[in-house]
Design a protein around this motif. Structure first.
Motif, PDB file in Angstrom:
ATOM      1  N   PRO A   1     -37.489 -36.926  24.453  1.00 63.65           N
ATOM      2  CA  PRO A   1     -37.140 -35.539  24.151  1.00 63.65           C
ATOM      3  C   PRO A   1     -35.628 -35.271  23.996  1.00 63.65           C
TER       4      PRO A   1
ATOM      5  N   ARG B   1     -36.182 -47.890  21.106  1.00 64.24           N
ATOM      6  CA  ARG B   1     -37.463 -48.231  21.757  1.00 64.24           C
ATOM      7  C   ARG B   1     -38.338 -46.987  21.854  1.00 64.24           C
TER       8      ARG B   1
ATOM      9  N   ASN C   1     -41.624 -45.668  23.770  1.00 63.02           N
ATOM     10  CA  ASN C   1     -42.540 -45.966  24.872  1.00 63.02           C
ATOM     11  C   ASN C   1     -43.870 -45.274  24.590  1.00 63.02           C
TER      12      ASN C   1
ATOM     13  N   HIS D   1     -45.846 -42.413  26.438  1.00 63.68           N
ATOM     14  CA  HIS D   1     -45.522 -40.988  26.260  1.00 63.68           C
ATOM     15  C   HIS D   1     -45.584 -40.638  24.780  1.00 63.68           C
TER      16      HIS D   1
ATOM     17  N   GLU E   1     -51.668 -49.428  32.558  1.00 66.69           N
ATOM     18  CA  GLU E   1     -50.968 -48.674  33.605  1.00 66.69           C
ATOM     19  C   GLU E   1     -51.962 -47.911  34.455  1.00 66.69           C
TER      20      GLU E   1
ATOM     21  N   ARG F   1     -52.222 -44.639  36.620  1.00 66.43           N
ATOM     22  CA  ARG F   1     -51.469 -43.398  36.857  1.00 66.43           C
ATOM     23  C   ARG F   1     -52.310 -42.396  37.631  1.00 66.43           C
TER      24      ARG F   1
ATOM     25  N   ASP G   1     -41.542 -51.967  37.194  1.00 70.06           N
ATOM     26  CA  ASP G   1     -42.830 -52.404  37.732  1.00 70.06           C
ATOM     27  C   ASP G   1     -42.717 -53.726  38.480  1.00 70.06           C
TER      28      ASP G   1
ATOM     29  N   SER H   1     -33.446 -46.348  29.596  1.00 76.13           N
ATOM     30  CA  SER H   1     -34.801 -45.768  29.565  1.00 76.13           C
ATOM     31  C   SER H   1     -34.688 -44.247  29.643  1.00 76.13           C
TER      32      SER H   1
ATOM     33  N   ALA I   1     -33.921 -41.203  27.080  1.00 72.30           N
ATOM     34  CA  ALA I   1     -35.188 -40.543  26.709  1.00 72.30           C
ATOM     35  C   ALA I   1     -35.179 -39.080  27.124  1.00 72.30           C
TER      36      ALA I   1
HETATM   37  N1  LIG Z   1     -41.782 -40.319  23.665  1.00 70.22           N
HETATM   38  C1  LIG Z   1     -41.589 -39.612  24.781  1.00 70.22           C
HETATM   39  N2  LIG Z   1     -42.000 -38.347  24.860  1.00 70.22           N
HETATM   40  C2  LIG Z   1     -41.821 -37.621  25.981  1.00 70.22           C
HETATM   41  N3  LIG Z   1     -41.194 -38.086  27.083  1.00 70.22           N
HETATM   42  C3  LIG Z   1     -40.759 -39.336  27.065  1.00 70.22           C
HETATM   43  C4  LIG Z   1     -40.936 -40.181  25.917  1.00 70.22           C
HETATM   44  N4  LIG Z   1     -40.417 -41.381  26.194  1.00 70.22           N
HETATM   45  C5  LIG Z   1     -39.938 -41.320  27.443  1.00 70.22           C
HETATM   46  N5  LIG Z   1     -40.119 -40.090  27.972  1.00 70.22           N
HETATM   47  C6  LIG Z   1     -39.706 -39.602  29.292  1.00 70.22           C
HETATM   48  O1  LIG Z   1     -38.633 -40.419  29.738  1.00 70.22           O
HETATM   49  C7  LIG Z   1     -38.984 -41.019  31.002  1.00 70.22           C
HETATM   50  C8  LIG Z   1     -38.348 -42.389  31.085  1.00 70.22           C
HETATM   51  O2  LIG Z   1     -38.829 -43.222  30.064  1.00 70.22           O
HETATM   52  P1  LIG Z   1     -39.417 -44.671  30.371  1.00 70.22           P
HETATM   53  O3  LIG Z   1     -39.564 -45.346  29.081  1.00 70.22           O
HETATM   54  O4  LIG Z   1     -38.591 -45.309  31.421  1.00 70.22           O
HETATM   55  O5  LIG Z   1     -40.885 -44.354  30.925  1.00 70.22           O
HETATM   56  P2  LIG Z   1     -41.589 -44.498  32.331  1.00 70.22           P
HETATM   57  O6  LIG Z   1     -42.965 -43.966  32.152  1.00 70.22           O
HETATM   58  O7  LIG Z   1     -40.736 -43.830  33.361  1.00 70.22           O
HETATM   59  O8  LIG Z   1     -41.609 -45.991  32.660  1.00 70.22           O
HETATM   60  P3  LIG Z   1     -42.272 -47.235  31.946  1.00 70.22           P
HETATM   61  O9  LIG Z   1     -41.153 -47.827  31.140  1.00 70.22           O
HETATM   62  O10 LIG Z   1     -42.717 -48.077  33.071  1.00 70.22           O
HETATM   63  O11 LIG Z   1     -43.390 -46.754  31.085  1.00 70.22           O
HETATM   64  C9  LIG Z   1     -40.496 -40.991  31.041  1.00 70.22           C
HETATM   65  O12 LIG Z   1     -41.001 -41.001  32.364  1.00 70.22           O
HETATM   66  C10 LIG Z   1     -40.816 -39.702  30.331  1.00 70.22           C
HETATM   67  O13 LIG Z   1     -40.672 -38.625  31.210  1.00 70.22           O
END
Ligand SMILES: Nc1ncnc2c1ncn2[C@@H]1O[C@H](COP(=O)(O)OP(=O)(O)OP(=O)(O)O)[C@@H](O)[C@H]1O
Ligand SMILES: CC(=O)C(=O)O
Length: 578
Positions: free
Chosen positions: A119, A139, A141, A144, A179, A181, A350, A416, A420
């Motif tokens: 966001p 990247r 993810n 989300h 995962e 959750r 993790d 991350s 993000a």
């Molecule tokens: N595409 C997305 N849309 C909305 N929120 C996102 C998005 N990508 C990341 N985020 C937010 O940013 C945070 C950090 O991103 P990250 O990639 O570390 O995810 P994570 O769920 O915390 O960990 P993991 O990498 O283990 O999945 C997420 O927990 C989420 O709140």
């Protein structure tokens, strides 16, 4: 105009009986300050050189005059010694006293930066700004967002790449994986140490003392006495007992439990397949959008990597597979998993939840070492600048963490939540850039990690990558390489030369992929049938973009699996003046 400044046959220099033993001649090649580790490798190098096939030409060309011997500084270079000495002094002021006298300071960051787009950064303006600040890989993810939001990011990155003259961003799709959750809560709940709390596989539960879990085998996988971690340890729960559908716990470390939090059981991996149905759907989305990399979550064995690679082959998709090392079950299989893949990510979030946290730095070092010895890419991820999610400046420990990853030889470091959903995404990238650059300036040029190149030991390209690195380190030059598959650029990257590897390719997919690799500056260029014309165009382009200066020397390498402008058995290294 590009000028050929050196032509020599290294093969005859090393093998001629007139000119002393191989050992003595190799000694002459070494600048005085070469680190002892390079010297230790000499025996290995020598062995390789004596088995060079007669049909293989190793050439370094000099048009001004052909010299019978290879010496580190040629007579016409003598006036430059003063300049080189001043460069050395500048480096010493930077704290680096161990680099070769012929090295030039590193000005281009080598360690790449992966940014998670979310966001805070999923707009055109922010993607452009991240790219200008130093992002090399975007990247996504898949835990989300949805396909529509990820599609928008992919399109924006491709739009950036299409208009950018000298920069290109790779696209990495990170699978959600199996995962576990917790479910949705109407509002966050505060949990105190010592209180009872229940996780249940019943759907739709979200009260002050119980919440759903999205995985039906959860009750079978956990036992009384297990420790459950929320968000990698932000909260923890001791399992007291279980029923058919619920796990009763005592809160150990309390806090605020929010919706859809990540759950791990200390020391255990969920008995779920690494690639779930959702992941296959996301992987197909990646194929349709021609992403550059998959980061595959919770890989436990090599089988899943083979399965994914077979699928990609069946789709005719050239996408590289990065395995995320984050599952307790993956550790005994590290070698086979990494062998099957194109690279690995140390997914410390993790990993530090499934295994005791004190194992994380040791495993990070080990995973980097294994990847480096196999010539695979390696990314260090998670919490690197965590405090910058809310603060404009990092903690000193975070700065040290980046420096350690750079020193250990990671290809890339990853952001991350910082990019993000953080408040200071651009500042976080700038900190990562500055810390990496500063740390790289202290890494001695000319040292070779032990064991490197084992994966390539039967290929002539390995020897050329090794010698191109030695040559460019000795002369303090950048390396120019032409590649259709990326192979030779990746091989050079794994020898970690001091100078930049300018990798020219006529394939935009390869250019995008090479953005991940340490020290590689990938450049797209049409190749002409005429080698000389292409070399001149390449050097002209580098000069025009300000990447090299007029009069600067570069080491130009022609080697690899797929010959371009050469016979299969002919490999070249030249030194050219721009
Ligand atoms: N595409 C997305 N849309 C909305 N929120 C996102 C998005 N990508 C990341 N985020 C937010 O940013 C945070 C950090 O991103 P990250 O990639 O570390 O995810 P994570 O769920 O915390 O960990 P993991 O990498 O283990 O999945 C997420 O927990 C989420 O709140
Ligand atoms: C990146 C990631 O998935 C982790 O650190 O767990």
């Amino acid at each position: 105009m590009a000028q050929v400044v050196a032509t020599r046959s290294i093969q005859s220099s090393f093998m001629s009986s007139r000119s002393g033993s191989v050992q003595e001649r190799a000694e002459k090649l070494k600048p005085p300050s070469f680190a002892s580790r390079v010297m230790e490798r000499q025996a290995m190098t020598t062995k390789k050189l004596t088995v060079v096939r007669r049909s293989t030409r190793i050439t370094a060309k000099r048009s001004v005059r052909v010299e019978p011997e290879v010496i580190p500084v040629s007579p016409e270079d003598l006036p430059k010694r003063e300049e080189k000495f001043q460069q050395l002094q500048r480096l010493q002021q930077l704290g680096d006293t161990s680099v070769s006298m012929w090295s030039t300071p590193t000005v281009r960051r080598k360690t790449k930066i992966v940014c998670t787009i979310g966001p805070s950064t999923n707009t055109k303006e922010m993607i452009w700004k991240l790219a200008e600040a130093g992002m090399n890989v975007a990247r996504m993810n898949m835990s989300h967002g949805d396909h529509a939001s990820h599609q928008k990011v992919i399109d924006l990155v491709k739009e950036y790449n299409a208009q950018s003259k000298d920069n290109v961003i790779s696209i990495m799709l990170d699978t959600k994986g199996p995962e576990v959750r917790s479910g949705d809560l109407p509002q966050p709940i505060n949990l105190e140490s010592g209180q009872e709390f229940t996780f249940t596989i019943r759907r739709g539960v979200g009260t002050t003392d119980s919440v759903s879990v999205n995985y039906d085998d959860f009750v079978n996988d956990v036992e009384a006495g297990d420790m459950l971690l929320v968000d990698g340890g932000m909260m923890s729960f001791l399992v007291k007992s279980k029923t058919e559908d619920s796990v009763k716990c005592e809160v150990v470390d309390g806090g605020e439990l929010k919706s859809r939090r990540h759950l791990n059981v200390r020391g255990k991996s969920a008995t779920l397949p690494s690639i779930t149905e959702k992941d296959w759907d996301d992987i197909k989305f990646g194929v349709d959008n021609q992403v550059d990399f998959y980061a595959v979550s919770f890989v436990k064995d090599a089988q899943v990597v083979h399965e994914l690679k077979n699928y990609l082959k069946s789709c005719n998709a050239d996408i590289h597979v990065i395995v995320k090392i984050e599952s307790a079950d993956s550790i005994p299989n590290l070698h086979s998993i990494i062998t099957a893949s194109d690279g690995a990510m140390v997914a410390r979030g993790d990993l530090g939840a499934e295994l005791p946290i004190e194992e994380v730095p040791l495993l990070q070092e080990e995973i980097i070492r294994i990847c480096r010895s196999m010539g695979k890419a390696v990314i260090v991820a998670t919490n690197m600048l965590e405090s910058m999610i809310v603060h404009p400046t990092p903690t000193r420990a975070e700065v040290s963490d980046i420096a350690i990853a750079v020193r250990e030889g990671a290809d890339a470091v990853m952001l991350s939540g910082e990019t993000a959903h953080g408040k200071f995404p651009l500042k976080a990238v700038k900190v990562m850039h500055t810390v990496s650059l500063r740390t790289e300036a202290t890494i001695p040029g000319g040292t070779m990690p032990p064991n490197l190149g084992q994966a390539f030991k039967n290929h002539m390209s390995e020897m050329f990558a090794y010698h191109a690195t030695m040559m460019s380190n000795t002369l303090g030059t950048s390396i120019v390489v032409f590649t259709k598959t990326g192979f030779m650029a990746i091989l050079l990257s794994h020898y970690r030369p001091s100078g930049t590897i300018f990798a020219f390719t006529n394939d935009k997919t390869i250019q995008q992929r090479l953005s991940l690799y340490q020290g590689v500056c990938p450049i797209y260029m049409q190749f002409s049938d005429d080698a000389e014309e292409t070399f001149e165009n390449a050097l002209g382009l580098l000069q025009k973009q300000g990447m090299v200066k007029e009069g600067e020397e570069v080491a130009l390498v022609q080697s690899g699996r797929q010959p371009i402008w050469r016979f299969q058995s002919t490999h070249n290294i030249q030194v050219r003046k721009v």
